[in-house]
Each structure stands twice: as C-alpha cells, then as structure tokens.
Design a protein around this motif. Sequence first.
Motif, mmCIF file in Angstrom:
data_model
loop_
_atom_site.group_PDB
_atom_site.id
_atom_site.type_symbol
_atom_site.label_atom_id
_atom_site.label_comp_id
_atom_site.label_asym_id
_atom_site.label_seq_id
_atom_site.Cartn_x
_atom_site.Cartn_y
_atom_site.Cartn_z
ATOM 1 N N LEU A 186 7.612 -3.062 27.534
ATOM 2 C CA LEU A 186 6.588 -2.126 27.973
ATOM 3 C C LEU A 186 5.302 -2.411 27.226
ATOM 4 C CD1 LEU A 186 8.489 1.282 28.065
ATOM 5 C CD2 LEU A 186 7.752 -0.114 29.995
ATOM 6 N N LEU A 187 4.200 -2.366 27.918
ATOM 7 C CA LEU A 187 2.896 -2.519 27.280
ATOM 8 C C LEU A 187 2.306 -1.127 27.124
ATOM 9 C CD1 LEU A 187 1.549 -5.542 29.342
ATOM 10 C CD2 LEU A 187 2.542 -5.562 27.054
ATOM 11 N N TYR A 188 2.265 -0.645 25.898
ATOM 12 C CA TYR A 188 1.737 0.699 25.662
ATOM 13 C C TYR A 188 1.180 0.808 24.253
ATOM 14 C CZ TYR A 188 5.732 1.954 22.759
ATOM 15 O OH TYR A 188 6.645 2.013 21.742
ATOM 16 N N LEU B 104 -8.045 1.691 24.500
ATOM 17 C CA LEU B 104 -6.646 1.699 24.932
ATOM 18 C C LEU B 104 -6.317 0.467 25.767
ATOM 19 C CD1 LEU B 104 -6.380 5.470 25.868
ATOM 20 C CD2 LEU B 104 -5.636 4.359 23.753
ATOM 21 N N PHE B 105 -7.266 0.032 26.609
ATOM 22 C CA PHE B 105 -7.062 -1.115 27.490
ATOM 23 C C PHE B 105 -8.413 -1.745 27.750
ATOM 24 C CE2 PHE B 105 -6.954 -2.967 31.756
ATOM 25 C CZ PHE B 105 -5.762 -3.676 31.774
ATOM 26 N N LEU B 106 -8.542 -3.049 27.472
ATOM 27 C CA LEU B 106 -9.777 -3.777 27.753
ATOM 28 C C LEU B 106 -9.418 -5.069 28.462
ATOM 29 C CD1 LEU B 106 -11.609 -3.266 24.336
ATOM 30 C CD2 LEU B 106 -12.072 -2.090 26.492
ATOM 31 N N ASN C 38 -5.975 -1.903 18.129
ATOM 32 C CA ASN C 38 -4.712 -2.265 18.763
ATOM 33 C C ASN C 38 -4.755 -1.680 20.169
ATOM 34 O OD1 ASN C 38 -2.118 -3.182 19.175
ATOM 35 N ND2 ASN C 38 -1.186 -1.373 18.267
ATOM 36 N N TYR C 39 -5.105 -2.519 21.127
ATOM 37 C CA TYR C 39 -5.206 -2.070 22.513
ATOM 38 C C TYR C 39 -4.589 -3.131 23.408
ATOM 39 C CZ TYR C 39 -9.365 -5.028 22.156
ATOM 40 O OH TYR C 39 -10.225 -6.061 21.918
ATOM 41 N N ILE C 40 -4.327 -2.754 24.629
ATOM 42 C CA ILE C 40 -3.742 -3.675 25.599
ATOM 43 C C ILE C 40 -4.856 -4.494 26.229
ATOM 44 C CG2 ILE C 40 -2.471 -3.854 27.780
ATOM 45 C CD1 ILE C 40 -1.182 -1.111 26.983
#
Length: 176
Positions: free
Chosen positions: A13-15, A39-41, A159-161
């Motif tokens: 899982l990517l979280y 969170l996500f870039l 720390n982001y996805i």
Amino acid sequence: MTTPNQVFEHHELLYVNSKNQPVYEDAMPGVPGIDVQPLFLDPHNGVWVLKVWFHPGVTLPRHYHTGTVHLFTISGHWEYKEYPNDPQTDGCYLYEPGGSIHQFTTPATNTGPTETLMVVHGANVNFDDDGNYLGIMDASDIMIMLDNLIRERGLEPANYITPPQPDHNARVRNVK
C-alpha cells in the motif's frame, strides 16, 4: 466470475499517516503564515495533494488554475475576495474547474489557523494586484520549494508519495 487481469504488479500500500509527518511552517517564500504538509506530489501528471494551514490574515496572489481543484476545509474560515458572501468554513468542500481565477484570503479576525486539504491538478499561475505575472506553482515547484526549505533550515525530510518517473527508454509495448 473471473478475476480481472493485473497490468502492473502492486506489492504494498502506498500511504502516509499525516499524524506522523512533519509540517513545514512558513513554507511559501514571500507569503508568511502558510504551513504545509505534502502528501502526494506527482510532477509528471501535474497532481499535488497537500494539507495546508493558513494563519489569520494570509492573502495569496490572485491566480489562474490550469486544472481542477478539490479543496476541503477541515477547520477555520477562508474566502475568495471575489465571493465574500460564500465563506468556506469547517466541513465545506469546494470544487474549482480549470480556468478559474480568484484570490484566496483568511480573515485577520480568525482566532487560529484554517486547516485545508487540497487536491490540485495542474498549476497555479500567479498575478499581482495589477495583473502582472508573478510566477507559476505546480508539483515540481512544490518539491523544489520543500527540498530547499529542508536543506536551509536543517529540517526532517518530507515523506510523501510520488510516482516513479516514466521510463522514456522503455520499448513500445506491442500487443498482438
């Protein structure tokens, strides 16, 4: 019923849990009072997901969206200068179509930060009050901004996805 075929292998899982991630205070150069948690870039598809805390009295530059935006207000109060009769408060969800132009502000009378969660597709093209071009902000710019901030202040790394970069050396997939 048959199971669908999996095109890409997926082993984990990517979280990220935002409760365990750093928040970068005063993260935007030139605009104090904005704390950011990435969170996500995804610079390749132009998508950015951020938790952002806007302190009282923050006004962003007037900006044009090249893509859509989903903005959730978790707590606090903000509004667009163009729509003062439509304040956004805790629990509000706002959809912005691509091509929209507006100026975000938090009232100086707010008693604390306004917490938001945004999902942005594309870029913000920023302008000053006279309509002069100031710059652009997209997922790549945010990654660079955070990297510089972390290095300059000696902070804990973000720390982001982020999806892997496309492999431009890959062969064309021929299916027969």
